[in-house]
Motif scaffolding. Structure first.
Motif, PDB file in Angstrom:
ATOM      1  N   GLN A  24      -1.446   5.051   3.932  1.00 20.21           N
ATOM      2  CA  GLN A  24      -2.383   4.190   4.026  1.00 20.21           C
ATOM      3  C   GLN A  24      -3.260   4.120   5.278  1.00 20.21           C
ATOM      4  OE1 GLN A  24      -4.249   2.548   1.565  1.00 20.21           O
ATOM      5  NE2 GLN A  24      -5.831   2.172   3.250  1.00 20.21           N
ATOM      6  N   SER A  25      -4.514   4.264   5.594  1.00 10.73           N
ATOM      7  CA  SER A  25      -5.122   4.057   6.852  1.00 10.73           C
ATOM      8  C   SER A  25      -5.058   2.305   7.045  1.00 10.73           C
ATOM      9  CB  SER A  25      -6.418   4.531   6.694  1.00 10.73           C
ATOM     10  OG  SER A  25      -7.286   4.265   7.836  1.00 10.73           O
ATOM     11  N   GLU A  26      -4.577   2.224   8.330  1.00  7.53           N
ATOM     12  CA  GLU A  26      -4.356   0.872   8.453  1.00  7.53           C
ATOM     13  C   GLU A  26      -5.799  -0.151   8.712  1.00  7.53           C
ATOM     14  OE1 GLU A  26      -1.561  -0.038  11.461  1.00  7.53           O
ATOM     15  OE2 GLU A  26       0.157   0.366  10.433  1.00  7.53           O
ATOM     16  N   PRO A  27      -6.539   0.551   9.492  1.00  5.84           N
ATOM     17  CA  PRO A  27      -8.251  -0.091   9.728  1.00  5.84           C
ATOM     18  C   PRO A  27      -8.944  -0.288   8.476  1.00  5.84           C
ATOM     19  CG  PRO A  27      -7.864   1.723  11.340  1.00  5.84           C
ATOM     20  CD  PRO A  27      -6.540   1.908  10.271  1.00  5.84           C
ATOM     21  N   LYS A  28      -8.493   0.705   7.283  1.00  5.62           N
ATOM     22  CA  LYS A  28      -9.453   0.607   6.201  1.00  5.62           C
ATOM     23  C   LYS A  28      -8.989  -0.729   5.398  1.00  5.62           C
ATOM     24  CE  LYS A  28     -11.054   5.271   5.792  1.00  5.62           C
ATOM     25  NZ  LYS A  28     -10.972   6.704   4.955  1.00  5.62           N
ATOM     26  N   THR A  29      -7.731  -1.350   5.624  1.00  3.86           N
ATOM     27  CA  THR A  29      -7.474  -2.481   4.970  1.00  3.86           C
ATOM     28  C   THR A  29      -7.819  -3.611   5.274  1.00  3.86           C
ATOM     29  OG1 THR A  29      -5.430  -2.798   6.535  1.00  3.86           O
ATOM     30  CG2 THR A  29      -5.092  -1.130   4.397  1.00  3.86           C
ATOM     31  N   TYR A  55       0.670  -1.487   0.024  1.00  2.83           N
ATOM     32  CA  TYR A  55      -0.226   0.125   0.108  1.00  2.83           C
ATOM     33  C   TYR A  55       0.984   1.334   0.036  1.00  2.83           C
ATOM     34  CZ  TYR A  55      -4.110  -2.836   1.285  1.00  2.83           C
ATOM     35  OH  TYR A  55      -5.079  -3.641   1.351  1.00  2.83           O
ATOM     36  N   LYS A 102     -10.853  -5.155   5.967  1.00  2.12           N
ATOM     37  CA  LYS A 102     -12.002  -5.778   5.275  1.00  2.12           C
ATOM     38  C   LYS A 102     -11.592  -6.323   3.786  1.00  2.12           C
ATOM     39  CE  LYS A 102     -16.711  -4.883   3.579  1.00  2.12           C
ATOM     40  NZ  LYS A 102     -17.826  -4.042   3.585  1.00  2.12           N
ATOM     41  N   GLU A 103     -10.789  -5.316   3.165  1.00  2.49           N
ATOM     42  CA  GLU A 103     -10.371  -5.760   1.709  1.00  2.49           C
ATOM     43  C   GLU A 103      -9.417  -6.785   1.941  1.00  2.49           C
ATOM     44  OE1 GLU A 103      -7.065  -3.681  -1.206  1.00  2.49           O
ATOM     45  OE2 GLU A 103      -8.586  -2.562  -0.555  1.00  2.49           O
TER      46      GLU A 103
END
Length: 208
Positions: free
Chosen positions: A172-177, A168, A179-180
């Motif tokens: 990059q925002s760590e929590p947003k990764t 990334y 689910k993906e």
């Protein structure tokens, strides 16, 4: 004298598992030619047996390791530029390689995924990286907020075997990764038996 000796034990063990996990077939299915497969083998086994930069791997392969002797048509010395190029190609086919390797590893070790450990880290570049789409300013885990960063996400199983990775941008925002990445891991599972086991996901507080 060290000037006239080469290591062989670790190379033999690494070559055994390279063959057992069918790495040559995996890379061949990705379109790698024979020379490219051998260069990838040098890059990957070099990082495993003597971790370091491409320059270090070149010195290790050309001067300290017996690995060169196991390639019938690969007697010339390698260069760091050839390792840079093959590393880019391996990264380009990362998803196919990881999926096939995981499948072969499960055949070899009869693994069932019960726990996933998920975390991210980042590394910095001392150059400006002005035109890079990945190198961005962010919170450095090595206390180098003054440098552009790149972030890597990694999932491993309960035995420490890698399951999935992704690169990334440095901001990059760590929590947003989460689910993906978990969706990618789930979609890449091919065995219906594995789908019946719902793995627990372990992560640090920053992601949760």
């Amino acid at each position: 004298s060290d000037l006239y000796s080469r290591s062989v034990g670790a190379e033999l063990l690494a070559l055994h598992y390279w063959k057992a996990l069918r790495f040559n077939r995996i890379l061949g299915d990705c379109g790698f030619k024979k020379r490219q497969i051998e260069l990838a083998q040098v890059a990957i086994l070099g990082r495993l047996l003597s971790p370091g930069s491409e320059c270090h791997t070149v010195r290790w392969f050309n001067k300290r390791s017996s690995l060169q002797e196991f390639f019938a048509d690969f007697k010339d010395e390698i260069s760091k530029d050839s390792l840079y190029r093959i590393s880019d190609l391996v990264l380009e086919h990362r998803t196919e390689i990881e999926t096939s390797l995981r499948r072969n590893l499960k055949r070899y070790h009869s693994l069932v995924d019960r726990v996933y450990l998920y975390d991210l880290t980042n590394t910095y570049f001392e150059g400006n990286k002005l035109n890079s789409e990945l190198c961005k300013r962010g919170k450095s885990k090595e206390k180098r907020d003054d440098c552009p960063l790149v972030t890597m996400a990694l999932v491993v199983d309960q035995d420490g075997f890698p399951v999935f990775s992704r690169i990334y941008a440095g901001n990059q925002s760590e929590p947003k990764t989460l689910k993906e990445v978990m969706a990618e891991v789930w979609n890449n599972q091919e065995d219906i038996i594995d789908r019946l086991v719902q793995p627990m996901v372990v992560m640090d507080r920053g992601i949760a």
